[in-house]
Scaffold this active site. Structure first.
Site, PDB file in Angstrom:
ATOM      1  CG  ASP A 134       5.833   4.862  -0.331  1.00 46.19           C
ATOM      2  OD1 ASP A 134       6.667   5.771  -0.484  1.00 46.19           O
ATOM      3  OD2 ASP A 134       5.060   4.861  -1.329  1.00 46.19           O
ATOM      4  CB  SER A 135       7.429   8.579   2.336  1.00 47.80           C
ATOM      5  OG  SER A 135       6.804   9.028   1.140  1.00 47.80           O
ATOM      6  N   GLY A 136       4.423   7.287   2.217  1.00 49.63           N
ATOM      7  CA  GLY A 136       3.194   7.711   2.683  1.00 49.63           C
ATOM      8  C   GLY A 136       2.829   8.846   1.599  1.00 49.63           C
ATOM      9  N   GLY A 137       3.798   9.510   1.131  1.00 49.07           N
ATOM     10  CA  GLY A 137       3.623  10.508   0.281  1.00 49.07           C
ATOM     11  C   GLY A 137       2.538  10.394  -0.868  1.00 49.07           C
ATOM     12  CG  PHE A 138       1.196   6.974  -4.177  1.00 47.34           C
ATOM     13  CD1 PHE A 138       1.456   7.627  -5.556  1.00 47.34           C
ATOM     14  CD2 PHE A 138       0.252   6.257  -3.938  1.00 47.34           C
ATOM     15  CE1 PHE A 138       0.420   7.321  -6.547  1.00 47.34           C
ATOM     16  CE2 PHE A 138      -0.726   5.692  -5.132  1.00 47.34           C
ATOM     17  CZ  PHE A 138      -0.546   6.085  -6.311  1.00 47.34           C
TER      18      PHE A 138
ATOM     19  CG  ASP B  28       8.555  11.782  -3.038  1.00 45.73           C
ATOM     20  OD1 ASP B  28       7.692  11.028  -2.290  1.00 45.73           O
ATOM     21  OD2 ASP B  28       8.517  11.105  -4.377  1.00 45.73           O
TER      22      ASP B  28
ATOM     23  CD  GLN C 109       8.963  12.251  -7.681  1.00 46.02           C
ATOM     24  OE1 GLN C 109       8.410  12.436  -8.865  1.00 46.02           O
ATOM     25  NE2 GLN C 109       8.308  11.487  -6.701  1.00 46.02           N
TER      26      GLN C 109
ATOM     27  N   GLY D 246       7.512   8.680  -9.313  1.00 42.63           N
ATOM     28  CA  GLY D 246       6.667   9.766 -10.167  1.00 42.63           C
ATOM     29  C   GLY D 246       6.203   9.180 -11.723  1.00 42.63           C
TER      30      GLY D 246
ATOM     31  CG  ASP E 263       6.626  -1.172  -5.202  1.00 33.95           C
ATOM     32  OD1 ASP E 263       5.356  -0.868  -4.812  1.00 33.95           O
ATOM     33  OD2 ASP E 263       7.365  -0.283  -5.574  1.00 33.95           O
TER      34      ASP E 263
ATOM     35  CB  CYS F 176       4.111 -22.590 -12.691  1.00 35.14           C
ATOM     36  SG  CYS F 176       3.975 -21.724 -11.243  1.00 35.14           S
TER      37      CYS F 176
ATOM     38  CB  CYS G 281       3.622 -21.779  -7.606  1.00 35.18           C
ATOM     39  SG  CYS G 281       1.881 -21.842  -8.352  1.00 35.18           S
TER      40      CYS G 281
ATOM     41  CB  CYS H 238       1.240 -24.739 -10.851  1.00 33.96           C
ATOM     42  SG  CYS H 238       0.427 -23.234 -11.653  1.00 33.96           S
TER      43      CYS H 238
ATOM     44  CG  HIS I 290      -0.082 -18.641 -10.654  1.00 35.74           C
ATOM     45  ND1 HIS I 290       0.828 -19.699 -11.230  1.00 35.74           N
ATOM     46  CD2 HIS I 290      -0.113 -17.799 -11.809  1.00 35.74           C
ATOM     47  CE1 HIS I 290       1.197 -19.563 -12.377  1.00 35.74           C
ATOM     48  NE2 HIS I 290       0.482 -18.410 -12.658  1.00 35.74           N
TER      49      HIS I 290
END
Length: 377
Positions: free
Chosen positions: A89-93, A141, A188, A220, A270, A308, A310, A313, A339
């Site tokens: 990520d750009s780090g903008g958030f 952004d 956006q 956004g 994500d 499951c 995994c 489990c 899990h």
């Protein structure tokens, strides 16, 4: 980077995304590894889970340990020993969420670690990500909270377009030295349909010397708006996004959100939810959420989910997981995160299989039937 659509089922898409470090089958969920690690797990766990791409964060890695250190140690892949792909990520958030001040040139913010001041520009965040050697780099952004005024939304998309042009120009000028670092723009516009249309059309038409962005993200959302407004915005925005490039929905992540996103043509997701909720005692299953701290599980010898496969489990009972949580044992964080991530990764894998068979709507119906069955019981 190469991307192609293999199959569709209504608007849902099954694609193949080829990056330097591995080929990714979409739709895909990307575990969040903010600090170049997924909390409580090592990369042998991620390998066993079949995760081929994870998300790391430019803001956090810039501050600690610092992108130059990571560059000197061989980039994120050699530094962390994860042999899959990294999206950063750009780090903008983070700058936005920490109350950063936005101007026409970038974002001024204070470090959450020591209070020092820093300034992110479109060029700077790409330089950081070049040092990290990210497979996919998100551009800077102008993210805003919702609800917001129409004027601020329009200001946001105007600035986002301006920064996107600067980012693409800068990247193409440096592409010879960074040919394996791909660049995604972020659409956006809040939940304003006209603003989203403007932002999507402007970004998808940005070109520099015959080059365009490698993919596009919807940003956004999940920042305060109603759920139906979010879904309507996703559906509208994808209608203006290229069919031949990856579509990434950023940070939106309940299982229901993922299914709804896939049905609207999203390829990549994500969210911190599977690992964060695991650590807080919420386990995801095909029949909905489980509160693992409940006393009713203290003597339950069953696995979390009988269907499951995994690691958790296959080897441990609900009673044992319940005990670990109540005893505040570190092992609980690992087993519950394994899990939950397996559930998310498997959900997108099964959605993909349904798309290829052109049975996604049946898959979606079955998904909701199982959750509703649990609610009724």
């Amino acid at each position: 980077m190469k991307f192609r659509i293999e199959s569709t089922s209504n608007s849902a898409r099954a694609g193949i995304l080829e990056l330097k470090h591995s080929t990714i089958l979409t739709p895909v969920f990307m575990p969040v590894g903010t600090q170049a690690c997924v909390k409580a797990l090592d990369f042998s766990d991620l390998k066993n889970l079949g995760a081929r791409i994870i998300l790391a964060n430019t803001y956090h890695l810039y501050l600690r340990p610092n992108d130059n250190i990571i560059k000197n140690l061989g980039g994120l892949h050699n530094f962390s020993k994860f042999n899959g792909n990294f999206l950063t990520d750009s780090g903008g958030f983070q700058a936005f969420s920490l109350g950063g001040k936005v101007n026409e040139d970038g974002i001024l913010f204070k470090s959450h670690i020591d209070g020092s001041k820093h300034f992110f520009t479109p060029q700077k965040v790409l330089d950081i990500q070049y040092n990290l050697n990210s497979d996919i780099m998100m551009i800077l952004d102008d993210l805003i909270k919702l609800p917001n005024t129409k004027d601020r939304i329009l200001e946001s998309i105007k600035r986002t377009t301006k920064w996107a042009k600067q980012s693409l120009n800068y990247h193409i000028q440096n592409k010879y030295n960074h040919k394996d670092n791909n660049i995604f723009a972020i659409i956006q516009g809040g939940i304003d349909s006209k603003a989203r249309e403007i932002s999507a059309k402007e970004l998808t038409n940005i070109e520099y010397n015959g080059f365009f962005f490698d993919g596009f993200a919807i940003g956004g959302l999940a920042v305060g708006e109603e759920k139906q407004s979010m879904l309507d915005t996703i559906e509208l925005t994808t209608s203006f996004m290229p069919k031949d490039k990856p579509r990434y929905l950023m940070g939106v992540g309940t299982p229901e959100d993922i299914i709804e996103g896939i049905s609207r043509g999203i390829d990549m997701f994500d969210c911190v939810m599977p690992t964060r909720n695991a650590r807080n005692g919420t386990i995801f299953t095909q029949y909905g959420r489980m509160n693992i701290k409940s006393k009713k599980y203290k003597q339950d010898s069953n696995p979390i989910d009988k269907n499951c496969n995994c690691y958790t489990c296959k080897n441990f009972s609900i009673a044992y997981i319940n005990h670990l949580f109540r005893a505040n044992e570190i092992l609980y964080n690992r087993l519950s995160s394994i899990h939950n991530l397996h559930y998310y990764l498997q959900l997108t894998r099964e959605a993909r299989e349904a798309i290829i068979k052109d049975k996604f709507e049946l898959f979606k119906k079955d998904f909701y039937n199982k959750i509703n069955l649990e609610k009724e019981s």
